[in-house]
Design a protein around this motif. Structure first.
Motif, PDB file in Angstrom:
ATOM      1  N   SER A  16       0.855  -1.188   0.000  1.00 41.66           N
ATOM      2  CA  SER A  16       0.000   0.000   0.000  1.00 41.66           C
ATOM      3  C   SER A  16       0.886   1.232   0.000  1.00 41.66           C
ATOM      4  N   PHE A  17       0.245   2.399  -0.279  1.00 41.44           N
ATOM      5  CA  PHE A  17       0.906   3.700  -0.227  1.00 41.44           C
ATOM      6  C   PHE A  17       0.230   4.507   0.887  1.00 41.44           C
ATOM      7  N   PRO A  18       0.782   4.518   2.107  1.00 43.33           N
ATOM      8  CA  PRO A  18       0.174   5.335   3.169  1.00 43.33           C
ATOM      9  C   PRO A  18       0.199   6.828   2.841  1.00 43.33           C
ATOM     10  N   TYR A  19       1.180   7.259   2.036  1.00 46.37           N
ATOM     11  CA  TYR A  19       1.269   8.690   1.717  1.00 46.37           C
ATOM     12  C   TYR A  19       1.810   8.873   0.314  1.00 46.37           C
ATOM     13  N   VAL A  20       1.201   9.799  -0.452  1.00 47.50           N
ATOM     14  CA  VAL A  20       1.730  10.264  -1.734  1.00 47.50           C
ATOM     15  C   VAL A  20       1.500  11.761  -1.808  1.00 47.50           C
TER      16      VAL A  20
ATOM     17  N   THR B  25      -3.991   6.080  -2.165  1.00 53.00           N
ATOM     18  CA  THR B  25      -3.620   5.695  -0.800  1.00 53.00           C
ATOM     19  C   THR B  25      -4.563   4.653  -0.228  1.00 53.00           C
ATOM     20  N   ARG B  26      -5.705   4.435  -0.904  1.00 56.20           N
ATOM     21  CA  ARG B  26      -6.652   3.442  -0.407  1.00 56.20           C
ATOM     22  C   ARG B  26      -6.448   2.077  -1.069  1.00 56.20           C
ATOM     23  N   GLN B  27      -5.557   2.016  -2.037  1.00 62.39           N
ATOM     24  CA  GLN B  27      -5.302   0.735  -2.695  1.00 62.39           C
ATOM     25  C   GLN B  27      -4.421  -0.144  -1.811  1.00 62.39           C
ATOM     26  N   GLU B  28      -4.730  -1.408  -1.758  1.00 60.77           N
ATOM     27  CA  GLU B  28      -3.956  -2.361  -0.968  1.00 60.77           C
ATOM     28  C   GLU B  28      -4.140  -3.730  -1.604  1.00 60.77           C
ATOM     29  N   ALA B  29      -3.031  -4.330  -2.072  1.00 65.40           N
ATOM     30  CA  ALA B  29      -3.115  -5.599  -2.796  1.00 65.40           C
ATOM     31  C   ALA B  29      -1.760  -6.289  -2.725  1.00 65.40           C
ATOM     32  N   PRO B  30      -1.712  -7.584  -3.052  1.00 65.22           N
ATOM     33  CA  PRO B  30      -0.421  -8.290  -3.102  1.00 65.22           C
ATOM     34  C   PRO B  30       0.468  -7.697  -4.201  1.00 65.22           C
ATOM     35  N   PRO B  31       1.790  -7.917  -4.125  1.00 69.64           N
ATOM     36  CA  PRO B  31       2.698  -7.325  -5.125  1.00 69.64           C
ATOM     37  C   PRO B  31       2.377  -7.762  -6.557  1.00 69.64           C
TER      38      PRO B  31
ATOM     39  N   PHE C   9      -0.684  -5.553  -7.444  1.00 70.00           N
ATOM     40  CA  PHE C   9      -0.672  -4.127  -7.124  1.00 70.00           C
ATOM     41  C   PHE C   9      -0.190  -3.330  -8.338  1.00 70.00           C
ATOM     42  N   GLY C  10      -0.797  -2.189  -8.564  1.00 68.72           N
ATOM     43  CA  GLY C  10      -0.364  -1.300  -9.639  1.00 68.72           C
ATOM     44  C   GLY C  10      -1.017  -1.562 -10.980  1.00 68.72           C
ATOM     45  N   ARG C  11      -1.941  -2.532 -11.058  1.00 72.18           N
ATOM     46  CA  ARG C  11      -2.642  -2.749 -12.315  1.00 72.18           C
ATOM     47  C   ARG C  11      -3.440  -1.500 -12.661  1.00 72.18           C
ATOM     48  N   GLY C  12      -3.288  -1.105 -13.897  1.00 75.83           N
ATOM     49  CA  GLY C  12      -3.991   0.093 -14.343  1.00 75.83           C
ATOM     50  C   GLY C  12      -3.076   1.275 -14.516  1.00 75.83           C
ATOM     51  N   TRP C  13      -1.996   1.374 -13.726  1.00 71.69           N
ATOM     52  CA  TRP C  13      -1.091   2.524 -13.918  1.00 71.69           C
ATOM     53  C   TRP C  13       0.362   2.098 -14.146  1.00 71.69           C
ATOM     54  N   ILE C  14       0.769   0.887 -13.756  1.00 71.25           N
ATOM     55  CA  ILE C  14       2.088   0.355 -14.146  1.00 71.25           C
ATOM     56  C   ILE C  14       1.891  -0.546 -15.353  1.00 71.25           C
ATOM     57  N   LEU C  15       2.675  -0.357 -16.411  1.00 66.69           N
ATOM     58  CA  LEU C  15       2.531  -1.166 -17.614  1.00 66.69           C
ATOM     59  C   LEU C  15       2.782  -2.643 -17.299  1.00 66.69           C
ATOM     60  N   ASP C  16       1.987  -3.507 -17.925  1.00 67.68           N
ATOM     61  CA  ASP C  16       2.109  -4.943 -17.661  1.00 67.68           C
ATOM     62  C   ASP C  16       3.506  -5.452 -17.975  1.00 67.68           C
ATOM     63  N   GLU C  17       4.165  -4.870 -19.020  1.00 68.95           N
ATOM     64  CA  GLU C  17       5.501  -5.340 -19.387  1.00 68.95           C
ATOM     65  C   GLU C  17       6.535  -5.054 -18.315  1.00 68.95           C
ATOM     66  N   ASP C  18       6.288  -4.052 -17.455  1.00 65.04           N
ATOM     67  CA  ASP C  18       7.273  -3.660 -16.440  1.00 65.04           C
ATOM     68  C   ASP C  18       6.856  -4.065 -15.035  1.00 65.04           C
TER      69      ASP C  18
END
Length: 787
Positions: A322-326, A341-347, A350-359
């Motif tokens: 999770s990101f407690p602060y940004v 800051t409300r997102q919380e998921a396994p590694p 996590f980040g689906r939607g804003w981190i590219l799948d290739e990376d």
């Protein structure tokens, strides 16, 4: 901090010592190269060619006066080892034999310059010296050796002039581990064996870092660098006291400061405990709260104006991220506001939607590795920002583990899209430039005759067998030119620099490398002149050009000349021999076929006679292929289509079944005998099977043979009939002798066999397209003319 400072101090000392050893070794190599270049220039004197030893004696005297480091010059007969000229003696005096005949033999054997070891002072040389010796080559023969005794003091002066820190000790060591030069204690130690543990270290690598003791017995941190040019080694040591002293002082300062701070803290705590009342405690807490709020306001202001995203990321013991602060930049960079800051998921999710799948997999691995080792997190990856725009970001954060097992990272995320685009553009430009230079295989050079400045590309240095960091001047260039081509090369360069000349250089010469190998080099150049007021030339101010290694071309020219000299007779002998061989093979196969047919006539068993006829037919196919070869102008190519038609006609005559027609469709394809024989035998087996099994009880039909190149570039042989079809599965068919022969022959030409039974039987043989050509080679007479 003390440990880090200690490590940094040792690394800094090691780097300084290594760089000093490398630069000092380079300076010594340059000095040796200058001396050898001067000797080689003197060795090229035409007075030696004319036998004018008096003129050469005077010329050598002038050279010696311009070389203050030289003690004398000696010219020695390479065969008798007797000195011809020694500048320590008047011309005409009787001179003894050389004191180092083994060095003379080594120079004669290798035809290369030799750098000797340090020699102590004796009757011949009043000071410790080093003998440098070069061959004097005329018409490819070493007639003399020319040597100079260089004062060992000259090498000590290189160390003194190198500007080493006070207290550092530099030593030059020759091939025999004897001291050649030293920046301190030269008189006492030059010519004595070295005590540093260099022999075992040097056997592993040409440079290194170690701890040793000096001749004076002082402990040293030392580094050495070895030269492949001279076989010498430079070792530079720094006193251990100067390296370890700051660490001891730092320990004392830190220890004393810690004790003092602890004492003051205890006294202050005791005073505050006794004197502070409830009111003062409340005021203190209020002040602390106001300070924290003020710090938070300042931090929020910094975060809002920071040119990047500031964040805190957490990996909890249950494996959720999770990101407690940004900071506020999350919306402009990632297209997300406080909801991140409300997102919380396994590694892994996590980040689906804003981190590219290739990376995202790289991001996940970097997170888990940093959490495991608590090493700083550093990663460049792509994110999807506002309106779906892809941007490159660089994320950097330091990790720490909380008591409950949570790993926290405090870091920043910077937008590096513009930097990535620039890097890609530069990388593309560099790659295209590198490919262009590599494609030309040219080396470039630039020479200023006025200042003697000489620069050239790494490719040019590689052509002459020099390392990329080698410093080149005109004397070193001439020393790399083969002695037999050196005078011609020098004259060509002088003509190009002549104001009355063409100002162009177009020359091919040989270069002799350090290992004795010889390369042919083509040099092209253009001289640029400083024009006078009248428009004429005054002097060359720049000379630019290229060099190219043409050794392979020269070897090819020589091989081609030798081949052309024997070509006509060899071609004629080859054609005659091949025709005779194929003719005899064909005749022998015909005799074998006739003998088999005669033997078949003696047999009463009908099945045995049929088997012998099949064997005879196979031999006839082999003979027909050899017959085409000895009648053809090209022994390496066979018209496979013509062979297929002959095979089908022979089988139709053999089986005499008028109810069955044979159709052959073949493109004009040619192959060699290794392919033609398996193809002919395969076609014979498949067409024979059609006649024997495809049309039982006199059933009429057609056998179709197709040989062509498919759209995919492969070669296809298809034998099909419209008869009774297959009686068994294709896998069961391979148990028969004929189809076993077909499978074995197909493997010889990397072909695949497939069966089909739809309205008859269809066998397809697919082989690589490279086995056949679409047109026949030129006849032998035309090939001879083309050659």
């Amino acid at each position: 901090m003390v440990m880090l400072f200690d490590q940094q101090q040792q690394r800094s000392v090691e780097q300084m010592l290594r760089r000093s050893a490398q630069s000092t070794m380079a300076a010594v190599d340059r000095e040796l190269a200058d001396h050898i270049g001067a000797l080689e220039s003197l060795a090229a004197s035409p007075q030696i060619d004319d036998g004018d030893f008096g003129g050469f004696y005077n010329h050598a005297k002038r050279i010696l006066s311009g070389q203050p480091e030289w003690m004398t010059i000696r010219l020695t007969d390479a065969r008798t080892h007797r000195q011809v000229i020694n500048l320590l003696k008047p011309l005409g005096d009787a001179l003894p034999s050389a004191i180092d005949p083994e060095h003379i033999e080594a120079v004669v054997r290798t035809r290369r310059p030799l750098i000797g070891s340090v020699r102590p002072a004796d009757a011949a040389d009043t000071q410790p010296s080093v003998i440098l010796r070069v061959p004097v080559i005329r018409d490819g023969v070493v007639l003399y050796t020319l040597s100079a005794s260089v004062r060992a003091k000259a090498f000590s002066e290189i160390l003194i002039d190198h500007g080493l820190p006070e207290g550092w000790i530099a030593t030059i060591i020759d091939q025999r581990n004897t001291i050649v030069g030293r920046n301190v204690g030269q008189e006492a130690y030059v010519g004595t064996p070295v005590q540093l543990p260099l022999p075992s270290t040097l056997a592993e690598r040409p440079e290194g870092f170690f701890f040793a003791r000096s001749k004076e017995g002082d402990p040293l941190y030392a580094a050495f660098s070895h030269s492949y040019l001279s076989g010498w080694t430079v070792a530079i040591g720094a006193p251990a006291q100067s390296v370890e002293g700051p660490i001891r002082r730092s320990l004392l300062v830190v220890g004393g400061g810690g004790i003092t701070a602890l004492a003051l803290a205890l006294l202050l705590a005791a005073a505050l405990t006794r004197n502070l009342a409830g009111r003062q405690e409340a005021e203190r807490r209020l002040a602390v709260l106001e300070a924290e709020q003020s710090a938070e306001r300042r931090l929020a202001d910094i975060a809002a104006n920071f040119p990047g995203l500031i964040y805190r990321r957490a990996l909890r013991p249950d494996g959720r991220v999770s990101f407690p602060y940004v900071s506020e930049r999350a919306e402009s960079l990632l297209g997300m506001g406080p909801e991140i800051t409300r997102q919380e998921a396994p590694p892994e999710t996590f980040g689906r939607g804003w981190i590219l799948d290739e990376d995202r997999s790289r991001w996940q691995e970097a997170i888990l590795e940093s959490a495991r080792t608590l090493e700083p997190f550093r990663l460049e990856f792509r994110v999807r920002g506002p309106r779906g725009r892809i941007r490159w970001v660089r994320s950097m954060a330091y990790a720490r583990r909380e008591r409950d097992g949570t790993v926290l990272w405090d870091g920043v995320m910077l937008d590096i899209s513009d930097l990535k685009e620039t890097e890609l553009a530069l990388r593309d430009s560099d790659e295209r430039l590198r490919l262009a230079v590599e494609a030309t295989e040219l080396g470039t050079w630039d020479w200023n005759p006025q200042t003697a400045a000489f620069t050239c590309s790494d490719r040019s240095k590689a052509i002459f067998g020099l390392p990329c960091d080698a410093v080149i001047d005109y004397r070193l260039f001439l020393a790399r030119v083969h002695p037999e081509d050196r005078r011609r090369t020098h004259r060509a360069l002088k003509r190009a620099l002549d104001p009355e000349g063409s100002a162009e250089l177009n020359l091919e010469f040989r270069s002799r490398l350090r290992d004795g190998a010889v390369r042919w080099i083509a040099a092209r150049g253009q001289a640029l002149f400083d024009g006078a007021e009248s428009g004429g030339r005054r002097a060359a101010v720049r000379f630019i050009g290229t060099v190219r290694d043409i050794t392979s071309r020269k070897a090819a020219e020589q091989a081609l000349a030798a081949a052309l000299a024997e070509k006509d007779s060899l071609l004629q002998q080859k054609d005659t021999l091949l025709r005779e061989i194929h003719h005899r093979v064909k005749n022998n196969l015909q005799v074998i076929s006739s003998l088999i047919n005669l033997e078949a006539l003696q047999l009463e068993d009908h099945g045995a006679r049929e088997r012998l006829k099949i064997v005879s037919q196979r031999i006839v196919i082999l003979g027909a292929i050899h017959e085409q070869l000895y009648r053809s102008d090209d022994f390496a190519r066979i018209d496979i289509g013509a062979r297929l038609r002959e095979i089908c006609r022979g089988l139709a005559d053999l089986y005499q079944n008028d109810a069955v027609a044979v159709e052959v469709q073949s493109e004009e394809l040619f192959c060699n005998i290794e392919t033609a024989i398996p193809l002919g035998l395969i076609a014979n087996e498949l067409v024979s099977n059609c006649f024997k099994h495809g049309f039982p009880d006199g059933r009429p039909g057609t056998v179709r043979v197709s040989f062509r190149r498919t759209e995919g570039g492969k070669i296809s042989l298809v034998v099909a009939d419209d008869g009774a079809g297959l009686s068994r599965r294709p896998d069961d068919l391979r148990t028969g002798l004929g189809l076993r022969v077909v499978s074995a022959l197909a493997k010889q030409i990397d072909a695949k066999v497939s069966f089909a039974s739809e309205g008859g039987t269809r066998v397809t043989l697919t082989m690589p397209g490279a086995l056949c050509e679409n047109q026949q080679r030129a006849p032998a007479a035309d090939r001879k003319k083309a050659s």
